[in-house]
Design an enzyme around this catalytic site. Structure first.
Site, PDB file in Angstrom:
ATOM      1  CG  ASP A  78       0.657   0.619   5.118  1.00 52.47           C
ATOM      2  OD1 ASP A  78       1.457   0.802   6.047  1.00 52.47           O
ATOM      3  OD2 ASP A  78      -0.296  -0.189   5.173  1.00 52.47           O
TER       4      ASP A  78
ATOM      5  CE  LYS B  89       0.684  -0.857  11.721  1.00 52.93           C
ATOM      6  NZ  LYS B  89       0.443  -1.584  10.458  1.00 52.93           N
TER       7      LYS B  89
ATOM      8  CD  GLN C 129      -1.072  -4.899   9.992  1.00 55.94           C
ATOM      9  OE1 GLN C 129      -1.179  -3.681  10.071  1.00 55.94           O
ATOM     10  NE2 GLN C 129       0.088  -5.498  10.085  1.00 55.94           N
TER      11      GLN C 129
END
Ligand code: GUN
Length: 286
Positions: free
Chosen positions: A119, A52, A96
């Protein structure tokens, strides 16, 4: 059989994102900045977070990775998130997953400001998505929709069968395909007659996390198959010690399909673009 080439579509979209960043900068606006929190040293999670950060650099975003020890307390992690929520330099924040067992994911997800939740996991974004209002969409379903649109795949009136009901793929995917005028069926571990249901599908989206779950006898001739699975399967012949396997028995399913995604190089790169699109959006919203 045609391949839905995620690498190619992602490359094209990244080019567009890069141009949008340059336009923001020329207009005197800020450069998008993504922060990623990684807790512990899970191999797959570290790979994803590094990927990312690399994607951000490629499109001209800034990125910051905050790496904490697996035994960080829940309270300390929440304080870190609050600091980022209040930091005007940072536009998007992801934590994460999975997190160590002593840290409840729900509480963490809900601590991230929904305005920085790139997200799309915060209940506020989930609610807006459900109603079809502007929001941050979860990256994988968002990336899949982008891919279908890139290839002009007709969805209206089609029967879309989704296998898997996770909060981050299966459930939101169903909502988005409904918004694209599909008739949607969601299958899961308790579904009976899964084969018969899949055989009725014009579009199958497999997101179960079981390598080669979708077999050729479950797929109708001419179907479109999207494979979200990416499981590491041990393989001592491979230099990395593992192979990446999708949820679809590609060798036998592909010959029946009109379109199919490969693994790797299908949904994975599109998921990564979904996150970049959301981070760009975060700046454009502000
Ligand atoms: N772990 C697996 N997929 C994801 C994702 O999309 N976002 C985050 N934050 N963690 C994940």
């Amino acid at each position: 059989m045609n391949l839905l080439n995620g690498n190619e579509v992602a490359k094209e979209l990244k080019g567009k994102i890069k141009k949008a960043v340059e336009q923001l900068q020329q207009a005197g606006k800020k450069t998008p900045h993504l922060a990623a929190i990684l807790v512990g040293s899970d191999g797959a999670s570290m790979t994803y977070v590094n990927a990312k950060a690399k994607d951000c650099a490629e499109v001209g975003f800034q990125s910051t990775v905050l790496h904490f020890d697996a035994n960080i307390s829940k309270e300390a992690l929440i304080q870190e998130i609050i600091q980022i929520n209040n930091n005007p330099e940072i536009d998007g924040l992801i934590v994460q997953l999975p997190l160590p067992k002593h840290i409840p994911e729900k509480e963490i997800t809900e601590t991230i400001s929904f305005k920085k939740d790139v997200d799309g996991f915060h209940p506020m974004n989930v609610g807006y998505m459900f109603k079809g209002l502007p929001c941050f969409l979860p990256a994988t379903p968002y990336g899949i929709v982008q891919m279908l649109e890139h290839y002009n795949i007709e969805t209206t009136g089609k029967h879309c069968v989704i296998i898997g009901r996770s909060d981050i793929v299966g459930k939101p995917m169903g909502v988005l395909m409904l918004q694209k005028n599909c008739t949607v069926t969601t299958c899961h571990s308790k579904t009976v007659n899964m084969k018969e249901i899949c055989l009725q599908a014009d579009i199958i989206i497999a997101a179960v996390g079981i390598p080669e779950f979708l077999k050729a006898e479950m797929v109708k001739e001419g179907a479109i198959v999207i494979d979200v699975g990416i499981t590491r399967v041990e393989d001592s012949n491979h230099p990395k010690g593992y192979l990446l396997k999708g949820d679809v028995d590609f060798a036998n399913v592909a010959p029946k399909c009109s379109w199919i995604t490969p693994v790797p190089g299908g949904v994975g790169p599109m998921t990564r673009v979904g996150l970049l699109l959301n981070t760009l959006q975060a700046v454009q919203n502000s």
